[in-house]
Design a protein around this motif. Structure first.
Motif, PDB file in Angstrom:
ATOM      1  N   GLN A  73       0.819  -1.208   0.000  1.00  0.00           N
ATOM      2  CA  GLN A  73       0.000   0.000   0.000  1.00  0.00           C
ATOM      3  C   GLN A  73       0.858   1.265   0.000  1.00  0.00           C
ATOM      4  N   PRO A  74       0.686   2.125  -1.012  1.00  0.00           N
ATOM      5  CA  PRO A  74       1.490   3.353  -1.065  1.00  0.00           C
ATOM      6  C   PRO A  74       1.241   4.226   0.159  1.00  0.00           C
ATOM      7  N   GLY A  75       2.318   4.751   0.703  1.00  0.00           N
ATOM      8  CA  GLY A  75       2.206   5.672   1.820  1.00  0.00           C
ATOM      9  C   GLY A  75       2.043   5.022   3.176  1.00  0.00           C
ATOM     10  N   ARG A  76       1.957   3.694   3.219  1.00  0.00           N
ATOM     11  CA  ARG A  76       1.700   3.030   4.500  1.00  0.00           C
ATOM     12  C   ARG A  76       2.971   2.812   5.308  1.00  0.00           C
ATOM     13  N   TRP A  77       4.092   2.539   4.622  1.00  0.00           N
ATOM     14  CA  TRP A  77       5.294   2.087   5.314  1.00  0.00           C
ATOM     15  C   TRP A  77       6.428   3.092   5.155  1.00  0.00           C
ATOM     16  N   LEU A  78       6.922   3.624   6.272  1.00  0.00           N
ATOM     17  CA  LEU A  78       8.036   4.567   6.238  1.00  0.00           C
ATOM     18  C   LEU A  78       9.296   3.936   5.671  1.00  0.00           C
ATOM     19  N   VAL A  79       9.447   2.631   5.843  1.00  0.00           N
ATOM     20  CA  VAL A  79      10.655   1.973   5.356  1.00  0.00           C
ATOM     21  C   VAL A  79      10.739   2.032   3.830  1.00  0.00           C
ATOM     22  N   ASP A  80       9.623   2.255   3.134  1.00  0.00           N
ATOM     23  CA  ASP A  80       9.687   2.448   1.685  1.00  0.00           C
ATOM     24  C   ASP A  80      10.467   3.713   1.328  1.00  0.00           C
ATOM     25  N   SER A  81      10.412   4.713   2.205  1.00  0.00           N
ATOM     26  CA  SER A  81      11.159   5.951   1.987  1.00  0.00           C
ATOM     27  C   SER A  81      12.525   5.925   2.669  1.00  0.00           C
ATOM     28  N   PHE A  82      12.590   5.335   3.850  1.00  0.00           N
ATOM     29  CA  PHE A  82      13.821   5.314   4.627  1.00  0.00           C
ATOM     30  C   PHE A  82      14.297   3.869   4.772  1.00  0.00           C
ATOM     31  N   ARG A  83      15.006   3.393   3.789  1.00  0.00           N
ATOM     32  CA  ARG A  83      15.367   1.975   3.734  1.00  0.00           C
ATOM     33  C   ARG A  83      16.295   1.571   4.875  1.00  0.00           C
TER      34      ARG A  83
END
Length: 512
Positions: free
Chosen positions: A211-221
């Motif tokens: 889900q887009p926008g759900r997981w901060l780790v998608d932005s901050f690996r």
């Protein structure tokens, strides 16, 4: 189990976000990005983006920003295409560039879905999957599924005749039964819920992971390196559970099929034919390819079919004029002595128009993400490498220049002089370019048989409350990757005693 996304940024994350945005601006230099909302300091466009896969919010932004809209958040860039022409130009005419998926760190790496049909990048693995799937879904092979689809459709009619109030469950069972038999050779008997529950869980967990926008780790690996026990690392525990359950979904039906092969009970199906392919079996990855290709067909086929069938019941209940027109055509062409067959499709243009309009009125998949591995330029805009370039099917379907009065459910828009030049929504609702769904031919016969057969023998009516007032179902769709309508009530009644008798005869023949 509970899935609660992390919603706050740490001080370190905020600082890195600022650095990322500065680097982003420097990288693109003087090249012009598409227009879009002004980003906030540090967090970019997080507040302006929806969490989920709904397309309508981005379609509404076209009035302000135009049809190509750019968003950026720390570590990620998004470009939404709200006109079909632009999606065709990029995904089909430049398909050599735009056949990847954007990287979603939670789904790809932590949950481990990067080797599945849905999430694989374009390369040999995906090509192998599609070659395998094509052996049973191409236009020449698809007719081999007609008998199974017909038998299972007749069983669906029988279940609806006996317990119409359970119609949503019956529709789900029908989708699972057809797919399980085609993919794994398994006949799902009445009362068996295992693979129905498994398909429902697969859809839900896939949506949670991606889900887009759900997981901060998608932005901050870098967050994946946090210890599991510290506050804010719940996503890591969630990822492990998602991985376990999604792998079980992938492995369980394959174990069943292999066991049936060992015991001599295996029916002809996709998995068996691929596992028995001696030429391909020399490849050490062959069995893995078969397993994931089969799971992709199972999950994609069932989730989208359930979504479509639910829409059939919903729209025929809410739009009785379309139902009556379709039934008039069916009575004239088919009569009352038999049920429709796939071969009747060409003689039932209004039924086909109803199917088109169901696809258009609320596309099953709203947003379809692609990505390019290199920078590209389109209409004077830079398309950054790795950005999520997203086709908004909902916007296409409600583009007034393509479908005037798009808010109306109007199958006649495809017929006669009005229908000249009107785009068949099936050209985009199954995807575009090299990632277009390979099962379109099978899906078309499945949907035709369902719609034509249901309307031949049943009337869909609004349910009534305790005081006798009609209940109009709401168009309450979720924002999942494959959008489903919320639960609703309707009455499904045989059109006549003769129709009920026809169903009973068809069910008896299907069980032979």
């Amino acid at each position: 189990m509970s899935f609660s996304p992390t919603t706050t940024l740490s001080v370190t994350a905020t600082a890195l976000a600022a650095i990322a945005l500065l680097v982003l601006n420097s990288r693109h230099g003087r090249k012009q990005l598409p227009p879009g909302p002004t980003p906030y300091p540090f967090i970019g466009n997080f507040p302006q983006m929806s969490i989920g896969w709904a397309g309508q919010p981005y379609a509404e932004m076209v009035k302000t920003w135009g049809p190509i809209i750019y968003f950026r958040v720390p570590g990620r860039e998004f470009i939404f295409l709200n006109r079909l022409e632009d999606a065709v130009n990029l995904f089909e005419k430049r398909g050599n560039l735009y056949s990847n998926r954007p990287h979603m760190h939670m789904a790809h790496e932590l949950v481990g879905r990067k080797i599945t049909v849905l999430f694989s990048q374009y390369g040999e693995r995906l090509k192998n999957y599609r070659r395998m799937i094509n052996t049973v879904t191409n236009s020449r092979a698809a007719p081999q599924q007609w008998d199974t689809q017909t038998r299972e459709t007749h069983k669906l009619l029988g279940r609806l005749l006996v317990s119409p109030d359970d119609f949503l469950h019956h529709l789900s069972r029908h989708a699972v039964s057809v797919t399980m038999r085609m993919v794994y050779g398994h006949i799902v008997p009445d009362g068996e819920e295992t693979y129905i529950d498994l398909a429902e869980k697969m859809a839900k967990l896939t949506n949670i992971a991606s889900q887009p926008g759900r997981w901060l780790v998608d932005s901050f690996r870098w967050m994946e390196h946090l210890p599991d026990w510290i506050p804010g690392a719940q996503f890591k525990r969630t990822a492990k559970q998602l991985h376990y359950e999604l792998e079980e979904f992938t492995n369980r039906p394959m174990r069943m099929t292999k066991e049936n092969m060992r015991n001599g009970r295996a029916e002809a199906c996709f998995a068996v034919s691929q596992l028995e392919d001696k030429d391909a079996s020399a490849d050490e990855l062959h069995e893995e390819y078969v397993k994931y290709a089969a799971a992709g067909m199972y999950s994609g086929g069932t989730d989208s079919a359930i979504s479509f069938l639910s829409r059939v019941a919903l729209y025929m209940t809410v739009f009785p004029e379309a139902q009556q027109k379709a039934q008039t055509e069916l009575d004239r062409v088919i009569g009352a002595e038999r049920l429709p067959a796939v071969e009747d499709m060409a003689r039932l243009p209004y039924v086909d128009a109803v199917i088109k309009e169901i696809h258009r009125f609320s596309p099953i998949i709203n947003l379809v993400p692609h990505s390019s591995p290199v920078d590209d330029e389109y209409k004077g805009y830079i398309i950054p490498a790795g950005s999520a370039v997203i086709a908004n099917s909902w916007a296409f379907a409600h583009d007034e220049s393509m479908y005037p009065e798009s808010h109306k459910f109007d199958p006649d828009r495809y017929l006669g002089t009005r229908g000249e030049g009107v785009v068949d929504p099936r050209q985009f609702v199954f995807g575009l370019g090299r990632r277009r769904c390979p099962g379109v031919a099978v899906a078309e016969s499945f949907t035709f048989l369902a719609v034509a057969s249901l309307l031949s023998v049943f009337n869909f009516k609004k349910a009534v409350d305790a005081e006798g007032r009609e209940i109009t179902p709401a168009f309450d769709f979720d924002d999942a990757l494959v959008s489903q309508p919320g639960p609703f009530k309707c009455e499904i009644v045989p059109r006549s005693e003769a129709a009920a008798a026809l169903i009973q005869r068809a069910v008896q023949a299907a069980e032979v």
